[in-house]
Design a protein around this motif. Structure first.
Motif, short mmCIF file in Angstrom:
data_model
loop_
_atom_site.label_atom_id
_atom_site.label_comp_id
_atom_site.label_asym_id
_atom_site.label_seq_id
_atom_site.Cartn_x
_atom_site.Cartn_y
_atom_site.Cartn_z
N LEU A 39 1.88 5.60 46.97
CA LEU A 39 1.11 4.47 47.49
C LEU A 39 2.00 3.25 47.70
O LEU A 39 1.86 2.52 48.70
CB LEU A 39 -0.03 4.12 46.53
CG LEU A 39 -1.23 5.07 46.50
CD1 LEU A 39 -2.17 4.69 45.37
CD2 LEU A 39 -1.97 5.07 47.84
N GLU A 89 -0.49 10.13 37.82
CA GLU A 89 -0.68 8.77 38.31
C GLU A 89 0.65 8.11 38.68
O GLU A 89 0.69 7.28 39.60
CB GLU A 89 -1.41 7.94 37.25
CG GLU A 89 -2.89 8.27 37.14
CD GLU A 89 -3.64 8.06 38.46
OE1 GLU A 89 -3.47 6.99 39.07
OE2 GLU A 89 -4.36 8.98 38.88
N VAL A 132 1.41 9.33 42.18
CA VAL A 132 0.47 8.73 43.12
C VAL A 132 0.83 7.27 43.37
O VAL A 132 0.87 6.80 44.52
CB VAL A 132 -0.98 8.85 42.59
CG1 VAL A 132 -1.93 7.99 43.44
CG2 VAL A 132 -1.43 10.30 42.59
N ASP A 133 1.11 6.53 42.32
CA ASP A 133 1.48 5.12 42.47
C ASP A 133 2.78 4.98 43.26
O ASP A 133 2.93 4.05 44.06
CB ASP A 133 1.64 4.46 41.09
CG ASP A 133 0.30 4.26 40.39
OD1 ASP A 133 -0.74 4.29 41.07
OD2 ASP A 133 0.30 4.08 39.16
N ARG A 142 -4.72 1.03 43.55
CA ARG A 142 -5.16 2.38 43.19
C ARG A 142 -6.56 2.38 42.58
O ARG A 142 -7.38 3.24 42.92
CB ARG A 142 -4.15 2.98 42.20
CG ARG A 142 -4.61 4.25 41.50
CD ARG A 142 -4.67 5.41 42.49
NE ARG A 142 -5.08 6.63 41.84
CZ ARG A 142 -6.34 7.05 41.72
NH1 ARG A 142 -7.33 6.30 42.21
NH2 ARG A 142 -6.63 8.19 41.14
N VAL A 168 -7.56 7.76 48.14
CA VAL A 168 -6.18 7.97 47.68
C VAL A 168 -5.42 8.82 48.68
O VAL A 168 -4.31 8.48 49.10
CB VAL A 168 -6.15 8.63 46.30
CG1 VAL A 168 -4.71 8.89 45.85
CG2 VAL A 168 -6.89 7.78 45.28
N ARG A 204 -9.46 2.66 44.94
CA ARG A 204 -9.49 3.85 45.81
C ARG A 204 -10.17 4.98 45.03
O ARG A 204 -9.51 5.74 44.32
CB ARG A 204 -8.08 4.23 46.26
CG ARG A 204 -7.42 3.16 47.13
CD ARG A 204 -5.99 3.51 47.51
NE ARG A 204 -5.43 2.48 48.38
CZ ARG A 204 -5.50 2.48 49.71
NH1 ARG A 204 -6.09 3.49 50.33
NH2 ARG A 204 -4.98 1.50 50.42
#
Length: 856
Positions: free
Chosen positions: A735, A728, A731-732, A589, A663, A592
Motif C-alpha cells: 500500500l 499486515e 500489505v502495508d 489500511r 485492500v 479499507r
C-alpha cells in the motif's frame, strides 16, 4: 572466435602486441573523453557503476528533480557549455567509481527505488546513479525555411522543413489546389438506395469536404448536423424494452417538417424546444465537434493537437497555422517566425544567421544552439491523413480525444480510454526533450492516431474497408504501413538502425498485434502487453478486431508485445478533482474494509453481460463463478462468496470510493485491455493481476512484487485464500508503494498543458487545474522519458554504434560514448594476423552498424 593457442609466439608477435597497446594508448589519448579505456569494455561495470558528476560546471544549475516534465515548474539549464573542457581538466576531475550495488540496495522484493517507484534492480540503479546526474548538452536545432508551392493556396499548411503542403480536408495536390469530393454514402443500389450502412450515411445535405451530413439549404438551420439515424425511419422494438431499429433504406422526411407542434429536427427553434413547446425526434443529436447545445446552436472551440500552440486557428481538428509556423500543432517555427515567440523547448537559443550570400529568395534555414537534456526525440510531421484529418473528420465529438469544449470554451474532460494516445503525443510535442535535428535525435516518434480509426473505421467511404473484409484491424495495419512508407521515402533516419530507434503508438484493444512486419524492430507504446506465450491468437471478442485472419505476408509472425523493447502505458483516466480533494489514494489500511473488489461486466451469466464466451478470455466469468456477490440470471451467488469480497456487475455512482475502501482490487482483461489497473492504482488499492502472459503498464521496468499481486488463471479458485495469507506488514508495504507511485499512472503533464492554454486564452484557472498543479511527482510522461533514457544507454543494439559527434550529458561510465564490441574486435584485427574470416566478419559488422574504423 579464434584461439590464442593457434598463434606461434615470437619476438615479432611480442612486438605486434606491444604495438597494439601503444596504438590504443595513442588513440585513447587523442579521443579521450570520447572513447573509453579498455576497462570500459565490461558491460557489467557499465550497468552497475557510475562516476559522479564533478559539480564544478561554471554557471550551471541543475534542472528540477522531475527533469522538466512538470508543466508550470521552472527549469534552469546551465548557461555555460557543461560538456566543454580540455582533456587535462577531465583527467584532473576524475572521481573514484561509485559502486551502484552498494549505494542503491534492493528492497525485500529485489527492487530499487527511484523517485518513489520500485524499479527492477538494474534499471533502478542506473536511474539512481546516472539519470539523476544527467546534465544538459548543446544541440543545434534546425529551423527550416523551404517554401511551398503557391503557399498551399490557402488550403493547407506549409512544412518549411520539407517544403511540402499539408492540405485541409477536401483538398490535395502539391499546392493543395485540387479539390476532392468526399461522399457521405457508398454507391447505392435498388435494395440499399443510400449505400450500405456507415455512420455518416446521409439523407440530407452532404458536406463533401468532410463527408459529414447537415440539414442543408431550405431549412431554418442549414448547418445543423443530421447525423446517424437522425435522417432515417425507425422501426418499433420487436419486444418490450428492446431498442428501436433504424431502417437505412427509408429516409425520414419528417426531420424537415415545419408543423407548429411537431417540428422537424432541421427547423426546431432551440428556445421553444427547451421550453417544451414543441416535440422533435429524440434520436437526432449534436454529435459533431465545434458545436454545443442540444441543437448545436452554439459554435465552440474544436479539438486540435495542443490547440495549435497559440500559433494558429483550430478548424474542426486541423490547425491552420499563422504565417511562419507549421507542424500538426503549429509549434514549429520557420525562419520567417518571430524569435520572441518561439516555444519554451527552443529557448534560450543562440541563433546563427547566414550571411546574405547564403540566402536564396526570401527564405533560408537557421541554426539555433539550444541546451537540452537527453533523450532527444524527433517527431515526424506526417501528412494530415495520419492525425489532423482523422480529428477533423470524426463523426462523434467524444471519439479518440481526451477533451472537448463547452459553451464557454472551457475544458470538458472525456472518459475515452483511448485519449492516452493524444495525451502522450501532445506532451512529446511540447516537451524540452523534443528536437528538430534528426542527426542529434536519440528516438524518432511516429505520430499515427489509430485511436481515431478504432472509433470510426466504418464512418465514411474515404476510409473504405472494401479490401479488408470488414476487419478494422487490417485497415489499421495498412494505416501504419503507409506511415512507414512515407518516412522511408521522405526521411533518411530509418535505415540507420533498421527502425530500432523509432517509437510507434498503438492504442487499440490488442495493442500492436496488427503492426505490419516492416516496423516490428521499433519500440511500441501500447496498452496491451500480450507476449503470446499463452494466448497466441486474437483475444478480443469483437470479430472486426481479429488479427488471426491477417496474412503473415503483411503482419509477419511477431508477438503482440516484446518486453525487451516495448512498453505498456496506462490508459487515459479523466482528471478527477473530487478524488484529489478526498485523497482517496492515501486512504489508510484501517479504512479499507473490503478485502477484494471488482466491479465490471461479468459476461453472459449476468443481466446485460457481454454474450460472448470469449469475452475477457473467460477470466472475469471464472472469478464471478467463484466469488460473485450479486445474483446472476439464475439468482445464484459465487460458490465461495464472502462478506468482505465484492465481485459485481452492478453499476455504482461511488466507484472510486468503493475502490478506495478496498485492500485488493481485481485487474482482469475486458475485450482486450481495460482500465482496471489504473482504477486500482489511482485509488490506492493493491492491484491483483489475473491475465497470464500479458504485461500491465510498466511491468517490464517496474518491480510489480513491491506493489501488486499476480495470480495465475488456474489459481482463481484459491484467489481469496492467497490474499488472506498476506501478513499486515506485507500489505502495508505494498500500500505504501502504491501511495508513492500513483501519479505515474496519471497524465498530469497533458492536463497542465491544457491548464496553461486555458489560462492564456480565457484568462481563468479552473479547480481541476489548481488541484493538478499542486502535484509534483513523476507522471506518465516523466516515467516514459526515464525509461527512454535508460534504454538509450543500455539497449544492447545501441552498443553496436559509436557516436563520435554526440554528447550525452551523463558520466562516461553510465554508458555514453563506449566502444562497440565489433569496433574493438576490428581494432585488434586490423593490427594483428587474425584470420581473414574473423577480419571480414568484423569489417562487415562495423559497416553494417555504422561504426567508425580506426585505421581508415
Amino acid at each position: 572466435m579464434f584461439s590464442l593457442q593457434k598463434w606461434k609466439f615470437s619476438y615479432t608477435l611480442a612486438a605486434a602486441i606491444a604495438s597494439i597497446f601503444a596504438l590504443v594508448s595513442v588513440v585513447h589519448f587523442f579521443l579521450y573523453p570520447v572513447a573509453p579505456s579498455l576497462d570500459y569494455f565490461s558491460l557489467r561495470q557499465a550497468q552497475t557503476s557510475c562516476m559522479p558528476v564533478d559539480g564544478s560546471i561554471e554557471g550551471g544549475k541543475k534542472s528540477t528533480a522531475n527533469n522538466g516534465s512538470i508543466r508550470g515548474g521552472k527549469m534552469t539549464f546551465p548557461v555555460n557549455g557543461s560538456i566543454e573542457g580540455s582533456n587535462e581538466d577531465a583527467d584532473q576531475n576524475l572521481q573514484p567509481v561509485v559502486d551502484l550495488n552498494v549505494q542503491f540496495p534492493t528492497d525485500l522484493h529485489n527492487a530499487v527505488s527511484y523517485r518513489g517507484a520500485p524499479w527492477k534492480t538494474e534499471i533502478g540503479r542506473w536511474l539512481s546513479g546516472c539519470n539523476s546526474k544527467s546534465e544538459v548538452v548543446k544541440i543545434v536545432e534546425k529551423i527550416g525555411g523551404q517554401s511551398c508551392k503557391n503557399e498551399c493556396s490557402g488550403q493547407g499548411v506549409c512544412n518549411y522543413e520539407l517544403g511540402q503542403c499539408s492540405c485541409f480536408h477536401g483538398f490535395r495536390g502539391e499546392g493543395c489546389s485540387e479539390r476532392l469530393n468526399l461522399s457521405c454514402n457508398y454507391p447505392g443500389s435498388e435494395e440499399e438506395p443510400y449505400g450500405h450502412w456507415v455512420v455518416s450515411i446521409c439523407s440530407a445535405h452532404c458536406d463533401t469536404t468532410r463527408a459529414m451530413c447537415f440539414c442543408g439549404e431550405g431549412t431554418k438551420y442549414p448547418n445543423r448536423p443530421a447525423a446517424e439515424g437522425c435522417g432515417f425511419k425507425l422501426n418499433l422494438p420487436t419486444q418490450p424494452g428492446g431498442p428501436s431499429m433504424t431502417d437505412w433504406t427509408k429516409p425520414d422526411l419528417d426531420i424537415f417538417t415545419t408543423n407548429s407542434s411537431i417540428r422537424g429536427w432541421c427547423n426546431v427553434d432551440p428556445a421553444e424546444a427547451y421550453a417544451s413547446k414543441v416535440h422533435f425526434k429524440e434520436e437526432c443529436d449534436c454529435k459533431y465537434d465545434g458545436l454545443w447545445g442540444r441543437f448545436c446552436e452554439t459554435p465552440v472551440e474544436s479539438v486540435c493537437i495542443n490547440q495549435c500552440s497559440g500559433n494558429g486557428q483550430c478548424r474542426g481538428g486541423f490547425c491552420q497555422c499563422k504565417h511562419g509556423w507549421y507542424g500538426v500543432d503549429c509549434s514549429v517555427p520557420s525562419a520567417l517566425s518571430s524569435i520572441r515567440e518561439w516555444p519554451r523547448w527552443l529557448r534560450p537559443a543562440r541563433i546563427n544567421v547566414p550571411d546574405s550570400t547564403q540566402i536564396k529568395g526570401n527564405l533560408f534555414n537557421l541554426d539555433a544552439v539550444v541546451e537540452k537534456k537527453r533523450p532527444l526525440i524527433y517527431v515526424y510531421d506526417l501528412p494530415p491523413d495520419f492525425n489532423s484529418l482523422l480529428l477533423e473528420g470524426r463523426h462523434f465529438k467524444l471519439e479518440c480525444v481526451n477533451r472537448i469544449y463547452d459553451h464557454r470554451n472551457a475544458t470538458i474532460w472525456t472518459d475515452q480510454l483511448y485519449g492516452a494516445q493524444m495525451a502522450i503525443y501532445e506532451s512529446i510535442l511540447a516537451s524540452p526533450y523534443r528536437t528538430l535535428n534528426g542527426e542529434e535525435a536519440d528516438y524518432f516518434f511516429v505520430p499515427a492516431l489509430d485511436s481515431c480509426i478504432i472509433t470510426r473505421a466504418d464512418d465514411a467511404p474515404h476510409l473504405s474497408m472494401k479490401d479488408h473484409q470488414g476487419l478494422r484491424s487490417s485497415l489499421t495495419l495498412e494505416f501504419y504501413k503507409k506511415a512507414y512508407d512515407h518516412i522511408m521515402m521522405q526521411y533518411p533516419y530509418w535505415n540507420r538502425s533498421s527502425g530500432r530507434d523509432h517509437i510507434w503508438s498503438f492504442s487499440w484493444d490488442e495493442g500492436a498485434c496488427y503492426a505490419p512486419k516492416e516496423i516490428w524492430n521499433s519500440m511500441m507504446l501500447v496498452h496491451w502487453g500480450n507476449t503470446n506465450s499463452k494466448y497466441n491468437y486474437s483475444t478480443t471478442a469483437y470479430w472486426a478486431d481479429s488479427w488471426n485472419q491477417i496474412s503473415s505476408q503483411r503482419r509477419g509472425n511477431h508477438p503482440c508485445f516484446d518486453p525487451d523493447k516495448d512498453l505498456v502505458l496506462p490508459a487515459w483516466k479523466r482528471p478527477d478533482e473530487g478524488s484529489l480533494n478526498a485523497k482517496l489514494w492515501a486512504r489508510p489500511r484501517e479504512e479499507r474494509r473490503t478485502l477484494f473488489y471488482f466491479n465490471g461486466n461479468l459476461g453472459p451469466a449476468y443481466e446485460h453481460g457481454r454474450p460472448e464466451a470469449t469475452y475477457s478470455m473467460g477470466i472475469r466469468q471464472k472469478v464471478a463463478e467463484e466469488f460473485g456477490s450479486s445474483p446472476n440470471k439464475e439468482g445464484k451467488l459465487g460458490k465461495q462468496h464472502a462478506e468482505d469480497v465484492v465481485v459485481t456487475p452492478l453499476r455504482t455512482d461511488h466507484y472510486n470510493e468503493e475502490l478506495a475502501s478496498s485492500v485488493f482490487c481485481g485487474v482482469m482483461p475486458g475485450d482486450g485491455w481495460s482500465g482496471r489497473m489504473e482504477d486500482s492504482i489511482l485509488q490506492g488499492c493493491i492491484p491483483v493481476v489475473i491475465q497470464d502472459g500479458i504485461y500491465l503498464p510498466y511491468e517490464n521496468v517496474l518491480n510489480y512484487e513491491s506493489f501488486a499481486v499476480r495470480i495465475r488463471e488456474d489459481e482463481i479458485p484459491n484467489l481469496i485464500n492467497i490474499l488472506r495469507k498476506f501478513n499486515e506488514t506485507e500489505v502495508d508495504f505494498k500500500l505504501a508503494n502504491v501511495r508513492k507511485m500513483w501519479q505515474r499512472f496519471l497524465y498530469r503533464d497533458s492536463v497542465l498543458l491544457e491548464a496553461e492554454r486555458q489560462n492564456a486564452t480565457l484568462g481563468f484557472v479552473e479547480d481541476w487545474a489548481r488541484k493538478f498543479s499542486e502535484l509534483s511527482e513523476d507522471d506518465v510522461f516523466a516515467t516514459l522519458v526515464q525509461v527512454l533514457h535508460y534504454k538509450l544507454h543500455n539497449d544492447p543494439w545501441r552498443r553496436q554504434f559509436v557516436f563520435l559527434k554526440k554528447e550525452f550529458g551523463v558520466p562516461r561510465e553510465c554508458g555514453a560514448d563506449e566502444f562497440s564490441a565489433e569496433t574493438a574486435r576490428l581494432l585488434l584485427c586490423s593490427l594483428t594476423e587474425c584470420t581473414d574470416s574473423i577480419k571480414a566478419a568484423a569489417e562487415g559488422a562495423a559497416i553494417l552498424n555504422n561504426t567508425w574504423i580506426i585505421n581508415q
